[in-house]
Design a protein around this motif. Structure first.
Motif, short mmCIF file in Angstrom:
data_model
loop_
_atom_site.label_atom_id
_atom_site.label_comp_id
_atom_site.label_asym_id
_atom_site.label_seq_id
_atom_site.Cartn_x
_atom_site.Cartn_y
_atom_site.Cartn_z
N ALA A 183 0.86 -1.19 0.00
CA ALA A 183 0.00 0.00 0.00
C ALA A 183 0.89 1.24 0.00
O ALA A 183 1.22 1.78 1.06
N PRO A 184 1.31 1.70 -1.17
CA PRO A 184 2.19 2.88 -1.22
C PRO A 184 1.43 4.16 -0.93
O PRO A 184 0.21 4.25 -1.12
N GLY A 185 2.18 5.16 -0.51
CA GLY A 185 1.66 6.52 -0.51
C GLY A 185 1.89 7.10 -1.89
O GLY A 185 1.85 6.41 -2.89
N MET A 186 2.18 8.36 -1.95
CA MET A 186 2.40 9.02 -3.23
C MET A 186 3.75 8.61 -3.81
O MET A 186 4.76 8.60 -3.10
N ILE A 187 3.75 8.29 -5.09
CA ILE A 187 4.96 7.86 -5.78
C ILE A 187 5.24 8.85 -6.91
O ILE A 187 4.32 9.29 -7.61
N MET A 209 8.36 12.11 6.23
CA MET A 209 9.68 12.13 5.60
C MET A 209 9.84 13.30 4.63
O MET A 209 10.93 13.53 4.10
N GLY A 210 8.76 14.02 4.37
CA GLY A 210 8.84 15.25 3.60
C GLY A 210 9.01 15.10 2.10
O GLY A 210 9.33 16.07 1.42
N ARG A 211 8.77 13.92 1.58
CA ARG A 211 8.92 13.70 0.14
C ARG A 211 8.06 12.53 -0.29
O ARG A 211 7.57 11.75 0.54
N PHE A 212 7.92 12.39 -1.61
CA PHE A 212 7.23 11.24 -2.16
C PHE A 212 8.23 10.11 -2.43
O PHE A 212 9.44 10.35 -2.53
N ALA A 213 7.73 8.90 -2.58
CA ALA A 213 8.60 7.76 -2.88
C ALA A 213 9.03 7.80 -4.34
O ALA A 213 8.32 8.32 -5.21
N SER A 214 10.18 7.24 -4.61
CA SER A 214 10.54 6.95 -5.99
C SER A 214 9.93 5.60 -6.36
O SER A 214 9.64 4.77 -5.48
N LYS A 229 13.65 -14.20 0.98
CA LYS A 229 13.79 -13.45 2.23
C LYS A 229 12.44 -13.21 2.89
O LYS A 229 12.38 -12.93 4.09
N ALA A 230 11.38 -13.30 2.11
CA ALA A 230 10.03 -13.12 2.63
C ALA A 230 9.28 -14.45 2.68
O ALA A 230 8.05 -14.49 2.59
N SER A 231 10.01 -15.53 2.85
CA SER A 231 9.42 -16.87 2.72
C SER A 231 8.35 -17.20 3.73
O SER A 231 7.56 -18.12 3.53
N TYR A 232 8.28 -16.45 4.85
CA TYR A 232 7.27 -16.72 5.87
C TYR A 232 6.27 -15.57 5.98
O TYR A 232 5.60 -15.40 6.99
N ILE A 233 6.16 -14.79 4.92
CA ILE A 233 5.22 -13.67 4.89
C ILE A 233 4.16 -13.94 3.82
O ILE A 233 4.49 -14.11 2.65
N THR A 234 2.92 -13.99 4.24
CA THR A 234 1.82 -14.09 3.28
C THR A 234 0.57 -13.46 3.87
O THR A 234 0.39 -13.43 5.10
N GLY A 235 -0.26 -12.92 3.02
CA GLY A 235 -1.49 -12.27 3.44
C GLY A 235 -1.30 -10.89 4.03
O GLY A 235 -2.24 -10.31 4.58
N GLU A 236 -0.10 -10.35 3.90
CA GLU A 236 0.20 -9.05 4.51
C GLU A 236 0.08 -7.91 3.50
O GLU A 236 0.26 -8.11 2.30
N THR A 237 -0.21 -6.74 4.03
CA THR A 237 -0.15 -5.51 3.24
C THR A 237 0.86 -4.59 3.88
O THR A 237 0.68 -4.17 5.03
N LEU A 238 1.95 -4.32 3.18
CA LEU A 238 3.02 -3.48 3.71
C LEU A 238 2.75 -2.02 3.36
O LEU A 238 2.56 -1.67 2.20
N ASN A 239 2.72 -1.18 4.39
CA ASN A 239 2.58 0.26 4.18
C ASN A 239 3.94 0.85 3.83
O ASN A 239 4.89 0.70 4.59
N VAL A 240 4.01 1.50 2.68
CA VAL A 240 5.27 2.11 2.23
C VAL A 240 4.93 3.53 1.82
O VAL A 240 4.65 3.82 0.66
N ASN A 241 4.92 4.43 2.81
CA ASN A 241 4.37 5.76 2.55
C ASN A 241 5.10 6.89 3.26
O ASN A 241 4.55 7.97 3.42
N GLY A 242 6.33 6.65 3.68
CA GLY A 242 7.10 7.71 4.32
C GLY A 242 6.56 8.13 5.67
O GLY A 242 6.89 9.20 6.16
N GLY A 243 5.72 7.28 6.27
CA GLY A 243 5.17 7.58 7.58
C GLY A 243 3.84 8.32 7.56
O GLY A 243 3.32 8.70 8.61
#
Length: 247
Positions: A183-187, A209-214, A229-243
């Motif tokens: 779930a990204p914020g502004m890119i 963080m004062g900026r948008f993601a690249s 590396k994410a072998s035990y992660i499923t069903g998750e939604t990762l927030n990636v939005n600079g806070g």
């Protein structure tokens, strides 16, 4: 004979986040198949990947065409190598409930939520038959919380993607397929062109963080989620939005 690279399919890969995800997975050693509606943008995205030595293919497909989407995945000659699917395709929509037509609703929800359903439905049996795989669905921060600027069709489609992700993950986990969402914020992609400069300034000021993601920063998370590396992660939604949105 050398073993062929595993295959990753990326939707919305003609530019922006989709192209960045294709590059990230190609850098990880995947052969990448790029799906998008416009052949010209696909060819342009593929050119740079080919120059870097990646194994690349393109398929022009309208995600509103169920038969074409199914055929693009199940009929692909290299489908037995399919190990990753990243659904980046989506359309931005701004405004209130009275600003959008029924056609607007169907188009935005169709490309994002229905499109992700169609690609997942086609890809999962292939992955199961060939030892497993990983799916990443790109949602949005607005699919997790309220939104004043983005329209209800955009928010609903991205919220639905999170529900699709969790349900599918629970159903196929024991068959070796992991399904997660981002779930990204502004890119910083061409989608920002839908907003006025005043709107962008206001949104940016709300990001801790004062900026948008690249696009590359979001693509790096997709790369992680399809990796071992994410072998035990499923069903998750990762927030990636600079806070900007935290839970």
């Amino acid at each position: 004979m050398a073993e062929k690279s595993p295959l990753a399919i990326i939707t919305g890969a003609g530019g922006g986040l989709g192209a960045a995800c294709a590059k990230a997975l190609a850098d990880d050693g995947y052969a990448v198949t790029l799906l998008d509606r416009d052949k010209a943008t696909l060819d342009a995205a593929a050119e740079g990947l080919v120059e870097s030595g990646a194994e690349v293919d393109t398929i022009a497909v309208d995600l509103l065409d169920a038969d074409a989407v199914t055929e693009a995945i199940t009929g692909y000659p290299g489908r037995s190598r399919l190990r990753a699917l990243v659904n980046c395709a989506g359309l931005i929509s701004l405004g209130g409930i009275t600003d959008i037509t029924v056609e607007d609703w169907d188009r935005v929800v169709g490309v994002k939520l229905r499109g992700d359903f169609l690609t997942c439905r086609a890809a999962v049996p292939i992955m199961v038959a060939n030892g497993g795989g990983a799916i990443v669905n790109i949602s949005s921060m607005s699919g997790r919380t309220k939104s004043v600027l983005t329209a209800p069709n955009y928010v609903a489609s991205n919220s639905g993607v999170i529900g699709l992700t969790m349900t599918l993950a629970a159903q196929v986990a024991r068959q070796g397929v992991r399904v997660n969402a981002i779930a990204p914020g502004m890119i910083d992609t061409p989608m920002l062109g839908a907003y006025s400069s005043e709107q962008l300034d206001g949104i940016r000021s709300a990001v801790p963080m004062g900026r948008f993601a690249s696009a590359a920063e979001i693509a790096a998370v997709a790369s992680f989620l399809v990796s071992d590396k994410a072998s035990y992660i499923t069903g998750e939604t990762l927030n990636v939005n600079g806070g900007m949105f935290m839970v």
